[in-house]
Design an enzyme around this catalytic site. Structure first.
Site, PDB file in Angstrom:
ATOM      1  CG  HIS A 197      15.389   6.335  26.758  1.00 56.51           C
ATOM      2  ND1 HIS A 197      14.735   5.292  27.357  1.00 56.51           N
ATOM      3  CD2 HIS A 197      16.566   5.833  26.326  1.00 56.51           C
ATOM      4  CE1 HIS A 197      15.483   4.194  27.271  1.00 56.51           C
ATOM      5  NE2 HIS A 197      16.597   4.506  26.654  1.00 56.51           N
ATOM      6  CD  GLU A 225      25.541   3.881  31.913  1.00 57.34           C
ATOM      7  OE1 GLU A 225      25.730   2.867  32.625  1.00 57.34           O
ATOM      8  OE2 GLU A 225      24.969   3.826  30.810  1.00 57.34           O
TER       9      GLU A 225
END
Lengths: 357, 319
Positions: free
Chosen positions: A162, A91
């Site tokens: 999430h 990321e």
């Protein structure tokens, strides 16, 4: 404006429910298609990639697989592996590479699979991309978009790592712009504006809204960033909301209209820089304000909006400002307890009735 | 093969300029005329110059908190650099960046970043743009030895390798991350072997030897430009000064520093130039004094420059 009188003729046979009809943004004579929020994002990407060769996509599993939620599906077939680029799970370097490419004239659109994973890239987002323009005295511009799905609710959540709503992480960093669209129309127009913007733009996509449908014009259009949108005009109470909460606000407004309460809904579709004027104007008009956001209550968006109301409309207030927000907890998994974490239209109904007393 | 005479003299001149700039910056800092911090690169002039001399004007570098040398070697003006570290409106970044953040886009310096390890990803992105547009340009991020323990440093080597990007990752091994010796933070002797994990060449050179650095960099740059992918180039040297100017250096013995100073890259290169007949001592003395004069002029320019207008504090946040 005086409160509307209760009018029996406006009652339909059935109670209002969550439906695309709650929000209408396209005039009847404008050629348009009804598509989903997810399709609207995909079409914005497709059109901008067609219009401008410097636009390209990078992220984890975005190529043939189309990303975790299928948003980029079919774009690989049209634009190929160069411009719809799968990355390693890295990321920080996904974002940093987007910054490097943007510094030399590209317009990358990077995808982080869930906003929860942005922590891995936060140095590149907050310390590098956001600050390079200032640190270089205006030599640098970083025209990238970082797309990240966020939020949860209604069985779509996948537990604590999430499901977060993290717009304030980014809104606190000067140099970034933060967008959180609530409808297909807004998602497409705002994403196109974000791609054409010369600054790093955090584009947050509400996962639960991916399947929501709405009319989107056939012709090219962009929606300017940094403007709130009045989704419904009303004279009695202002409800300020963003993302999925806009839909709950619209549903509540529909129900409250039958009780003779005229609600104005202000959609904070760009979270930062914040359009304070539209919120202030609405608060001065109605004198009663309810704030709704899915993000955690403490230090969340509603606290910021409340201060905006105080600074722009204190003398006009007829009731204390009320905030409704996600509870201060990591998001639990089971539906039965997850439901208790997010606000919904019931909370808004109670709050609006409260400020009307 | 050694570069031509003019190139070698230019290398010496650049190294002398960096040395004088760093000495002047340290002096100004100790006198309280520069605020914040100054991270001198004394002892590392050969890697800055050896690498940047191997680059074209259109190639890009990304720097660190210790990047005065990189910027000067890539062609930045000492005047505008000195003005920047004194916080003046005439500085490269109009006084917004300071010593740690000098960017000179007109010379191909994309910026210097104050977070260790953060530069590699930017170079990967710039190189990706070059590759996508078919430009034969190379991106070069500098990192210190301690930065090789950050996640983004590794992610970037991997991504550049997977995409075969024109990047030369330069690792300047000056042996210290602030106070921590690299042997206490890394369990390998030769940092260049880290390249093996990513299937790219790793090259170790003597970072005190500008000609050795230049030769290795030239090869890595040619490889990148030919579309053959990235290289990790480790220049092994030593940080002669503290982490920042005035830092007490309680973690190392004076004798350790003195031992490494015997390999001073400027003294070494001067000897090489004289021994090989490229230049006489007198000619190099002239270069030294010209460098001194240039830095004195830079200080004068900076001191005579206006501060940024307070009314401009909110400029350059958004484009």
């Amino acid at each position: 404006m005086a409160a509307k009188k209760w009018d029996a003729t406006s009652l339909s046979a059935t109670a209002p429910t969550m439906s695309p009809n709650l929000i209408s943004q396209v005039a009847d004579d404008v050629p348009a298609q009804e598509i989903t929020y997810q399709e609207a994002i995909r079409e914005a990407l497709r059109e901008e990639m067609t219009r401008d060769e410097s636009v390209f996509l990078l992220g984890e599993d975005i190529a043939k697989h189309g990303g975790a939620f299928g948003v980029t599906r079919t774009l690989f077939d049209q634009f190929g592996p160069e411009r719809v680029r799968n990355t390693p799970i890295s990321e920080a370097t996904i974002v940093g590479a987007a910054t490097g490419a943007a510094l030399v004239g590209m317009r990358p659109v990077a995808e982080i699979m869930f906003v929860d994973f942005s922590g891995l890239a936060m140095d590149q987002i907050a310390n590098q991309a956001a600050k390079l323009r200032l640190m270089t005295g205006g030599q640098a511009s970083v025209p990238w978009v970082l797309r990240m799905p966020q939020g949860g609710g209604a069985g779509k959540s996948t537990a604590a790592q999430h499901s977060q709503s993290l717009e304030v992480w980014f809104a606190h960093i000067p140099g970034l712009k933060v967008v959180l669209p609530s409808t297909p129309y807004d998602a497409k127009g705002l994403l196109k504006a974000a791609i054409r913007d010369d600054n790093p733009v955090i584009f947050l996509e509400q996962k639960f809204l991916y399947s929501f449908r709405g009319l989107v014009p056939d012709d090219d259009y962009v929606i300017p960033l940094s403007q709130c949108d009045v989704k419904r005009s009303g004279g009695d109470v202002t409800v300020v909301a963003s993302g999925y909460m806009v839909w709950h606000a619209m549903l509540a407004a529909e129900i409250l209209a039958r009780e003779g309460i005229d609600v104005e809904v202000v959609d904070v579709r760009t979270v930062s820089p914040l359009d304070e004027d539209t919120i202030g104007r609405s608060a001065r008009k109605t004198g009663r304000v309810v704030l709704v956001a899915e993000a955690c209550r403490s230090y969340g968006p509603t606290g910021e909006w409340a201060m905006v109301v105080m600074e722009h409309a204190f003398d006009y207030l007829q009731a204390p400002i009320v905030r409704i927000a996600g509870r201060d907890t990591p998001v639990p998994f089971a539906d039965s307890i997850e439901k208790g974490v997010w606000p919904d239209s019931e909370d808004i109904l109670r709050a609006v009735r409260g400020v009307m007393e | 093969m050694a570069p031509d005479t003019a190139t070698q003299i230019k290398m010496y001149r650049q190294m002398a300029l960096i040395r004088e700039f760093e000495l002047a910056a340290m002096d100004l800092f100790k006198r309280g005329q520069i605020k914040g911090a100054v991270h001198p690169s004394i002892g590392q002039e050969a890697s800055a110059v050896g690498v940047c001399m191997a680059l074209d004007h259109d190639d890009l570098i990304v720097g660190t908190h210790r990047s005065h040398g990189h910027n000067l070697a890539k062609g930045a003006s000492p005047e505008r650099m000195m003005a920047e570290i004194l916080g003046k409106d005439t500085g490269y970044c109009k006084g917004r960046g300071g010593s740690m953040h000098i960017a000179a886009f007109d010379t191909g310096s994309l910026g210097a970043l104050g977070v260790v390890g953060a530069g590699n990803p930017l170079a990967v992105g710039a190189a990706l743009a070059f590759q996508m547009r078919g430009e034969r340009r190379v991106a070069v991020p500098f990192t210190g030895d301690a930065g090789t323990n950050t996640g983004s440093w590794h992610e970037s080597l991997n991504m550049a390798s997977v995409w075969n990007l024109p990047v030369v990752f330069v690792l300047e091994d000056n042996k210290y991350g602030v106070s921590t010796h690299i042997r206490d933070s890394t369990n390998i002797d030769d940092l260049s072997i880290r390249a093996q994990s990513y299937g790219i060449p790793g090259v170790l050179v003597n970072g005190f030897d500008v000609l050795a650095v230049y030769e290795a960099a030239t090869e890595a740059v040619a490889r990148a430009r030919a579309g053959k992918g990235p290289t990790l180039l480790v220049a092994e040297a030593y940080r002669f000064e503290g982490h920042y100017a005035g830092e007490p250096e309680v973690y190392r013995e004076r004798s350790e520093v003195a031992e490494h100073r015997k390999h001073d890259p400027l003294t070494h290169f001067r000897r090489v130039l004289v021994d090989t007949g490229v230049a006489s001592s007198e000619e190099l003395d002239d270069v030294d004094s010209a460098a001194k004069d240039e830095i004195s002029a830079a200080i004068e320019f900076a001191k005579a420059s206006p501060d940024p207008d307070p009314s401009t504090a909110m400029d350059y946040i958004y484009a």
